[in-house]
Write a protein that holds these residues in place. Structure first.
Motif, PDB file in Angstrom:
ATOM      1  N   PHE A 198       2.655  28.059 -32.171  1.00  0.00           N
ATOM      2  CA  PHE A 198       2.153  29.358 -31.884  1.00  0.00           C
ATOM      3  C   PHE A 198       1.976  30.071 -33.340  1.00  0.00           C
ATOM      4  N   ALA A 199       2.269  29.970 -34.664  1.00  0.00           N
ATOM      5  CA  ALA A 199       2.004  30.540 -35.936  1.00  0.00           C
ATOM      6  C   ALA A 199       0.962  29.632 -36.076  1.00  0.00           C
ATOM      7  N   ARG A 200      -0.030  28.790 -36.127  1.00  0.00           N
ATOM      8  CA  ARG A 200      -0.895  29.132 -36.226  1.00  0.00           C
ATOM      9  C   ARG A 200      -2.094  29.506 -35.756  1.00  0.00           C
ATOM     10  N   PHE A 201      -1.991  30.123 -34.552  1.00  0.00           N
ATOM     11  CA  PHE A 201      -2.177  31.328 -33.673  1.00  0.00           C
ATOM     12  C   PHE A 201      -1.807  33.353 -34.088  1.00  0.00           C
ATOM     13  N   TYR A 202      -0.784  32.678 -34.076  1.00  0.00           N
ATOM     14  CA  TYR A 202      -0.292  34.372 -34.276  1.00  0.00           C
ATOM     15  C   TYR A 202       0.974  34.388 -35.770  1.00  0.00           C
ATOM     16  N   GLY A 203       1.222  35.805 -36.205  1.00  0.00           N
ATOM     17  CA  GLY A 203       1.289  36.052 -37.364  1.00  0.00           C
ATOM     18  C   GLY A 203       2.878  36.546 -36.933  1.00  0.00           C
ATOM     19  N   PRO A 204       3.820  36.695 -37.923  1.00  0.00           N
ATOM     20  CA  PRO A 204       5.151  36.955 -37.981  1.00  0.00           C
ATOM     21  C   PRO A 204       4.782  38.469 -36.721  1.00  0.00           C
ATOM     22  N   GLU A 205       4.569  39.071 -36.883  1.00  0.00           N
ATOM     23  CA  GLU A 205       4.665  40.453 -35.822  1.00  0.00           C
ATOM     24  C   GLU A 205       4.524  40.392 -34.827  1.00  0.00           C
ATOM     25  N   ARG A 206       3.799  38.811 -33.716  1.00  0.00           N
ATOM     26  CA  ARG A 206       3.791  38.372 -32.363  1.00  0.00           C
ATOM     27  C   ARG A 206       4.476  37.690 -32.125  1.00  0.00           C
ATOM     28  N   LEU A 207       5.216  36.670 -33.302  1.00  0.00           N
ATOM     29  CA  LEU A 207       6.425  36.013 -32.723  1.00  0.00           C
ATOM     30  C   LEU A 207       7.788  36.670 -32.486  1.00  0.00           C
ATOM     31  N   ILE A 208       8.198  36.967 -34.026  1.00  0.00           N
ATOM     32  CA  ILE A 208       9.611  37.540 -33.483  1.00  0.00           C
ATOM     33  C   ILE A 208      10.271  38.339 -32.777  1.00  0.00           C
ATOM     34  N   PRO A 209       9.661  39.676 -31.565  1.00  0.00           N
ATOM     35  CA  PRO A 209      10.025  39.791 -30.766  1.00  0.00           C
ATOM     36  C   PRO A 209      10.071  38.444 -29.480  1.00  0.00           C
ATOM     37  N   HIS A 210      10.137  37.641 -29.618  1.00  0.00           N
ATOM     38  CA  HIS A 210      10.129  36.734 -28.716  1.00  0.00           C
ATOM     39  C   HIS A 210      10.998  35.665 -28.942  1.00  0.00           C
ATOM     40  N   GLN A 211      11.752  35.600 -30.226  1.00  0.00           N
ATOM     41  CA  GLN A 211      12.425  34.631 -30.783  1.00  0.00           C
ATOM     42  C   GLN A 211      13.824  34.984 -30.082  1.00  0.00           C
ATOM     43  N   ASP A 212      14.622  35.662 -29.394  1.00  0.00           N
ATOM     44  CA  ASP A 212      15.543  36.061 -28.357  1.00  0.00           C
ATOM     45  C   ASP A 212      15.548  34.780 -27.531  1.00  0.00           C
ATOM     46  N   ARG A 213      13.932  35.571 -26.746  1.00  0.00           N
ATOM     47  CA  ARG A 213      13.985  35.287 -25.260  1.00  0.00           C
ATOM     48  C   ARG A 213      13.836  33.229 -25.236  1.00  0.00           C
ATOM     49  N   PHE A 214      13.465  33.406 -26.608  1.00  0.00           N
ATOM     50  CA  PHE A 214      12.819  31.734 -26.822  1.00  0.00           C
ATOM     51  C   PHE A 214      13.411  30.974 -27.262  1.00  0.00           C
ATOM     52  N   PRO A 215      14.576  31.351 -28.242  1.00  0.00           N
ATOM     53  CA  PRO A 215      15.715  30.243 -29.566  1.00  0.00           C
ATOM     54  C   PRO A 215      15.058  28.520 -28.921  1.00  0.00           C
ATOM     55  N   PRO A 216      15.564  28.077 -29.990  1.00  0.00           N
ATOM     56  CA  PRO A 216      15.248  26.320 -30.017  1.00  0.00           C
ATOM     57  C   PRO A 216      16.170  25.600 -28.434  1.00  0.00           C
ATOM     58  N   VAL A 217      15.437  24.599 -28.831  1.00  0.00           N
ATOM     59  CA  VAL A 217      16.271  24.040 -27.213  1.00  0.00           C
ATOM     60  C   VAL A 217      16.315  22.725 -27.865  1.00  0.00           C
ATOM     61  N   GLU A 218      17.175  21.781 -27.092  1.00  0.00           N
ATOM     62  CA  GLU A 218      17.250  20.376 -26.890  1.00  0.00           C
ATOM     63  C   GLU A 218      16.986  19.644 -25.564  1.00  0.00           C
ATOM     64  N   HIS A 219      16.102  18.809 -26.039  1.00  0.00           N
ATOM     65  CA  HIS A 219      15.859  18.067 -24.970  1.00  0.00           C
ATOM     66  C   HIS A 219      16.260  16.703 -25.454  1.00  0.00           C
ATOM     67  N   PRO A 220      15.869  15.531 -24.811  1.00  0.00           N
ATOM     68  CA  PRO A 220      15.722  14.105 -24.960  1.00  0.00           C
ATOM     69  C   PRO A 220      14.941  13.798 -24.667  1.00  0.00           C
ATOM     70  N   VAL A 221      14.734  13.166 -25.792  1.00  0.00           N
ATOM     71  CA  VAL A 221      13.553  12.387 -27.050  1.00  0.00           C
ATOM     72  C   VAL A 221      12.956  11.557 -25.917  1.00  0.00           C
ATOM     73  N   VAL A 222      13.556  10.707 -24.791  1.00  0.00           N
ATOM     74  CA  VAL A 222      13.012  10.334 -23.621  1.00  0.00           C
ATOM     75  C   VAL A 222      13.639  10.381 -22.278  1.00  0.00           C
ATOM     76  N   ARG A 223      12.649  11.051 -21.517  1.00  0.00           N
ATOM     77  CA  ARG A 223      13.533  11.469 -19.945  1.00  0.00           C
ATOM     78  C   ARG A 223      13.096  10.612 -18.988  1.00  0.00           C
ATOM     79  N   THR A 224      14.408  11.105 -18.089  1.00  0.00           N
ATOM     80  CA  THR A 224      14.112  10.135 -16.674  1.00  0.00           C
ATOM     81  C   THR A 224      13.278  11.211 -15.428  1.00  0.00           C
TER      82      THR A 224
END
Length: 312
Positions: A198-224
């Motif tokens: 989303f950084a190519r669409f929005y500036g930090p002021e739009r992204l920072i408020p959502h950082q706590d709600r959407f922290p980085p997550v891990e997923h399998p590279v290959v999912r079933t």
């Protein structure tokens, strides 16, 4: 590599063998999970649009409630074809939401909500307040712990030409990986983060408020796939940042290679929209790409997404 021939001096200049995975000779193009047989559909017609992905469904009015048997057969078609197309449906937003709701709870996304309700996303490039979410292969919201099961997109207004959408079959993409690459990514996990996408669409002021709600997550590279058991590549350029427990430069090289698999034409289907058309895709098994080739012409679409499960 240099090839020489006996007899008169004839030398073929050096030929470089492609190393980027874009050409592997004859491809494995298997639409169904291994061991599953073809079965006819009894409640609607199916017109395939590509070898492994994409089918137009005929004879279904999505404005009417779905009975249990029709819903189950449409779900089988979704699992087998990964993206379904319905022509000239002209649904209201509420009807579109009702259809999607047969597959589960609708998902809200505060980064995108622009429609008549929180779970309807409206895309209109002439609306100066709305960014253009196009020109990149991705799966939706993989930065969530539970990415979307799927999405229902209706195009209400189309340009005179262009504005197609493409989907890639990530099960076929996995099938065609060289065995040494499959071995290398077996059990690997990768980090997904909303900020790069989303950084190519929005500036930090739009992204920072959502950082706590959407922290980085891990997923399998290959999912079933939770319903078919099919194995699929589950990394994408928008949200996958790196493979864990791997040096960053090595991770970057491997991810570039894996990202390229969505670009292979044999794994793709391309849909040309008409007003009122619906596309319903399995976000677990596909990536998609909105083609931004219509300049200042208008293209208006609405999308609702269905909440999914945790990839495993």
């Amino acid at each position: 590599m240099t090839v020489t021939h006996a007899g008169p001096a004839t030398v073929l200049r050096e030929a470089r063998i492609p190393q980027d995975g874009m050409y592997e000779g004859r491809r494995t193009l298997r639409r169904l999970p291994e061991g599953r047989e073809e079965r006819p559909y009894e409640r609607f017609g199916v017109v395939p649009q590509a070898r492994t992905i994409g089918a137009e469904i005929k004879g279904v009015d999505l404005a009417r409630p779905l009975g249990t048997e029709l819903r189950e057969e449409l779900n089988r078609a979704l699992l087998e074809w990964k993206v379904l197309f319905f022509r000239a449906q002209h649904l209201t937003s509420d009807q579109q939401r009702a259809f999607a709701g047969h597959w589960g709870e609708l998902e809200t996304n505060p980064l995108l909500a622009t429609g008549s309700t929180e779970d309807v996303v409206r895309f209109d490039k002439r609306d100066s307040a709305a960014p253009t979410y196009e020109n990149v292969w991705h799966a939706d919201v993989t930065f969530r712990e539970r990415p979307a099961l799927g999405a229902v997109l209706q195009v209400r207004e189309v340009p005179p030409f262009g504005g197609d959408t493409m989907w890639a079959d990530m099960a076929a993409a996995y099938d065609d990986l060289p065995q040494e690459v499959k071995d290398r990514i077996e059990g690997a996990r990768a980090v997904h983060d909303f900020i790069p996408g989303f950084a190519r669409f929005y500036g930090p002021e739009r992204l920072i408020p959502h950082q706590d709600r959407f922290p980085p997550v891990e997923h399998p590279v290959v999912r079933t796939h939770p319903e078919t058991g099919r194995r699929m590549l589950f990394v994408n350029t928008s949200f996958t940042t790196h493979i864990t427990e791997m040096a960053r430069d090595e991770s970057d090289r491997l991810l570039r290679y894996l990202f390229q698999q969505a670009h292979v034409p044999e794994f793709q289907v391309r849909f040309r929209w008409q007003p009122g058309d619906i596309a319903f895709w399995d976000n677990r098994a596909t990536q998609h790409y909105a083609v931004n080739d219509y300049g200042s012409e208008r293209r208006v679409a609405e999308r609702v997404a269905i909440a999914g499960d945790r990839p495993c």
